[in-house]
Design an enzyme around this catalytic site. Structure first.
Site, PDB file in Angstrom:
ATOM      1  N   ARG A 183       0.847  -1.197   0.000  1.00  0.00           N
ATOM      2  CA  ARG A 183       0.000   0.000   0.000  1.00  0.00           C
ATOM      3  C   ARG A 183       0.882   1.247   0.000  1.00  0.00           C
ATOM      4  NH1 ARG A 183      -3.303  -3.101  -1.213  1.00  0.00           N
ATOM      5  NH2 ARG A 183      -5.321  -3.581  -0.220  1.00  0.00           N
ATOM      6  N   ARG A 239       1.366  13.148   5.801  1.00  0.00           N
ATOM      7  CA  ARG A 239       1.354  14.605   5.893  1.00  0.00           C
ATOM      8  C   ARG A 239       1.375  15.098   7.326  1.00  0.00           C
ATOM      9  NH1 ARG A 239      -3.077  17.884   3.749  1.00  0.00           N
ATOM     10  NH2 ARG A 239      -2.709  19.102   5.631  1.00  0.00           N
ATOM     11  N   ALA A 282      -8.137  25.175  11.253  1.00  0.00           N
ATOM     12  CA  ALA A 282      -7.368  23.930  11.323  1.00  0.00           C
ATOM     13  C   ALA A 282      -5.911  24.227  10.993  1.00  0.00           C
ATOM     14  CB  ALA A 282      -7.928  22.889  10.352  1.00  0.00           C
ATOM     15  N   GLU A 339       2.709  31.905   3.927  1.00  0.00           N
ATOM     16  CA  GLU A 339       2.063  30.655   3.523  1.00  0.00           C
ATOM     17  C   GLU A 339       0.998  30.904   2.460  1.00  0.00           C
ATOM     18  OE1 GLU A 339       0.698  28.344   6.853  1.00  0.00           O
ATOM     19  OE2 GLU A 339       2.648  28.416   7.862  1.00  0.00           O
TER      20      GLU A 339
END
Length: 202
Positions: free
Chosen positions: A45, A50, A90, A156
């Site tokens: 797999r 992340r 988040a 960012e």
């Protein structure tokens, strides 16, 4: 449920890095115990690595309002009518940070708000068939009247717009499909089940 497998029921045969950039792709080779008994054949797999993240539900129990943010999410550009999504706050957990520290940091960076209280709710996996990413879910007690404007970090390339709305209006956006990302769906469903107790404790 009589049978419960653990990590001891997996034989790791090998692991190699297929790609290393901002994110990482790993290949796992393994065998695992079967429900019918015995062991599987070798399984291969690819896993998208992340890291882990937090999601924060900013809620004002006094006014019964929630704070949502809107930003572009380019991975969904070919799978949705718009890549600008309504979400909860988040962010990724960096090395040396606790999940709660990240919750406070991201709340300020993405909404300009400071929580008077931060409450841990649960953990969940975002897409366990393909990624190891785990979310720590918090709700933050905020003053929704202080939420406004545009936020995000320039380095960012974040361009984040704040939205404040009654809890019922946010839940309606979930029901009509406008809100279509898992973390916000989960958070609003949790809030709909628990807002009465949160308001009673205000």
């Amino acid at each position: 449920m009589s049978q419960k497998f653990t990590n001891e029921d997996v034989q790791m045969l090998g692991k190699r890095t297929l790609f290393q950039g901002f994110f990482r792709m790993e290949e796992y080779r393994f065998k695992h115990r079967l429900f019918a008994g015995g062991w599987s054949q070798e399984v291969v797999r690819e896993v998208f690595e992340r890291g882990h993240a937090v999601v924060v539900l900013p809620y004002d129990p006094v006014s019964d309002k929630v704070v949502l943010i809107e930003q572009i999410r380019i991975p969904v550009v070919n799978a949705a009518t718009t890549p600008w999504l309504l979400e909860f706050v988040a962010g990724m957990i960096e090395e040396g940070e606790s999940a709660e520290q990240v919750a406070h940091r991201e709340l300020l960076e993405e909404s300009g708000l400071v929580a008077s209280e931060m409450h841990y709710i649960s953990q969940y996996f975002s897409s366990p068939g393909g990624t190891s990413e785990r979310f720590d879910f918090y709700w933050a007690r905020v003053d929704a009247s202080q939420a406004d404007g545009l936020h995000g970090l320039d380095d960012e390339h974040e361009d984040i717009k704040v939205h404040v709305m009654p809890r019922e209006a946010a839940f309606q956006l979930l029901q009509d499909g406008t809100i279509n990302n898992a973390s916000t769906v989960i958070g609003l469903q949790w809030l709909q089940l628990n807002y009465q107790s949160l308001r009673a404790a205000k």
